[in-house]
Design an enzyme around this catalytic site. Structure first.
Site, PDB file in Angstrom:
ATOM      1  N   HIS A 179     -10.630   1.376   0.234  1.00 45.27           N
ATOM      2  CA  HIS A 179     -10.700   2.824  -0.022  1.00 45.27           C
ATOM      3  C   HIS A 179     -10.847   3.124  -1.518  1.00 45.27           C
ATOM      4  CE1 HIS A 179      -9.997   4.126   4.079  1.00 45.27           C
ATOM      5  NE2 HIS A 179      -8.987   3.274   4.174  1.00 45.27           N
ATOM      6  N   HIS A 221      -6.625  -8.106  -0.233  1.00 40.96           N
ATOM      7  CA  HIS A 221      -6.675  -6.940   0.644  1.00 40.96           C
ATOM      8  C   HIS A 221      -7.587  -7.289   1.813  1.00 40.96           C
ATOM      9  CE1 HIS A 221      -5.745  -2.648   0.991  1.00 40.96           C
ATOM     10  NE2 HIS A 221      -6.953  -2.493   1.523  1.00 40.96           N
ATOM     11  N   ASP A 270       0.806  -1.224   0.000  1.00 36.20           N
ATOM     12  CA  ASP A 270       0.000   0.000   0.000  1.00 36.20           C
ATOM     13  C   ASP A 270       0.845   1.282   0.000  1.00 36.20           C
ATOM     14  OD1 ASP A 270      -2.967  -1.063   1.538  1.00 36.20           O
ATOM     15  OD2 ASP A 270      -1.167  -2.308   1.448  1.00 36.20           O
ATOM     16  N   HIS A 272      -0.562  -2.802   6.370  1.00 39.97           N
ATOM     17  CA  HIS A 272       0.532  -1.818   6.286  1.00 39.97           C
ATOM     18  C   HIS A 272       1.787  -2.191   7.054  1.00 39.97           C
ATOM     19  CE1 HIS A 272      -2.185   1.824   4.990  1.00 39.97           C
ATOM     20  NE2 HIS A 272      -2.505   0.690   4.376  1.00 39.97           N
ATOM     21  N   HIS A 286      -3.202  -4.277   3.112  1.00 35.70           N
ATOM     22  CA  HIS A 286      -4.189  -3.631   3.975  1.00 35.70           C
ATOM     23  C   HIS A 286      -3.681  -3.304   5.367  1.00 35.70           C
ATOM     24  CE1 HIS A 286      -7.962  -2.279   5.634  1.00 35.70           C
ATOM     25  NE2 HIS A 286      -7.958  -3.242   6.551  1.00 35.70           N
TER      26      HIS A 286
END
Length: 272
Positions: free
Chosen positions: A68, A153, A8, A180, A178
């Site tokens: 998102h 994700h 990401d 991170h 997702h």
């Protein structure tokens, strides 16, 4: 085929680092394809068409998304115009865009990139296991397609691991996004699929998953809503996974993490 998947991209820090370093990365690792998850690239929430174009100009081949996907309303119409931007395949029928894309290398090899979203602690979408399995009926690894990469994700590591083993031997790589934070479990599964529970993020790790620390801490300490999250803007670490596939089978021959710059220890071997 040599493929790099970058986790990401978060905010300005992450995207500027990727754009700057991608030409070097492609050359150093002799990459045939670069796929990035960019659902947090625009101020930490969503992806704008302009940023997507900047990433493609820098050398990205395919962009994947996640929960998102629709934070930037201007992407809703744009995603139908550029199939290189892939949203989760398990959104309902009628959702703009596509959940997969076939990308071609310079020597005309084909890589199928699939984006899926988990359902545990996430939105109640369609079954990603069944939707990917159905799609793979038409795209058989080593027969009609040269490589298949899955970006799952998802929040839960158990769901990502289950998908990895479910698809082991049927795809080249299953890579989680997702959360991170890069996990240490990168490996090739028993039947030949490269796997990592989370590729990590391309962003400032002097943060809380890419966001400025204060707002995140205050939300936990006070339990009060209203703290506005802003992306951290310090030096970014670029994180991802390298996969080399077998030309005959499409399965993974070797894999290792990509990790350099910023806060985390560097891991970026020379490729022979």
């Amino acid at each position: 085929m040599r493929i790099a998947f970058l986790g990401d991209i978060v905010g300005r820090s992450g995207r500027e680092a990727v754009i700057k370093e991608l030409p070097m990365l492609r050359s150093k690792l002799s990459l045939d394809q670069v796929i990035v998850n960019a659902e947090n690239a625009s101020h930490g929430f969503g992806l704008s068409p302009i940023i997507a174009q900047d990433l493609f100009r820098a050398g990205v081949d395919v962009i994947t998304l996640g929960n998102h996907s629709w934070d930037r309303k201007d992407l809703i119409t744009y995603i139908a115009q550029d199939p290189r931007i892939v949203r989760p395949i398990n959104y309902p029928i009628g959702t703009p865009g596509q959940g997969y894309h076939i990308s071609f290398t310079k020597d005309e090899k084909k890589i199928l990139v699939i984006n899926a979203m988990g359902r545990l602690y996430m939105d109640p979408l369609d079954d990603p296991f069944k939707m990917i399995e159905t799609l793979l009926i038409s795209y058989r690894l080593g027969e009609t397609i040269d490589a298949v990469l899955i970006d799952i994700h998802a929040e839960a590591s158990s769901e990502k691991m289950s998908l990895g083993y479910y698809l082991d031997g049927k795809v080249s790589a299953v890579i989680g996004t997702h959360t991170h934070v890069p996990t240490a479990d990168y490996r090739i599964l028993p039947l030949g699929t490269a796997y990592q529970t989370d590729a990590g993020m391309c962003g400032d790790y002097n943060s809380v998953i890419g966001m400025q620390k204060e707002a995140a801490i205050n939300r936990f300490v006070t339990k009060m809503p209203g703290y506005r999250f802003q992306p951290a803007e310090g030096s970014a670490t670029i994180c991802g996974l390298f996969i080399e596939t077998d030309d005959a089978t499409g399965l993974a021959k070797r894999t290792f993490p990509i990790r350099f710059q910023g806060e985390l220890d560097t891991f970026l071997p020379d490729i022979k």
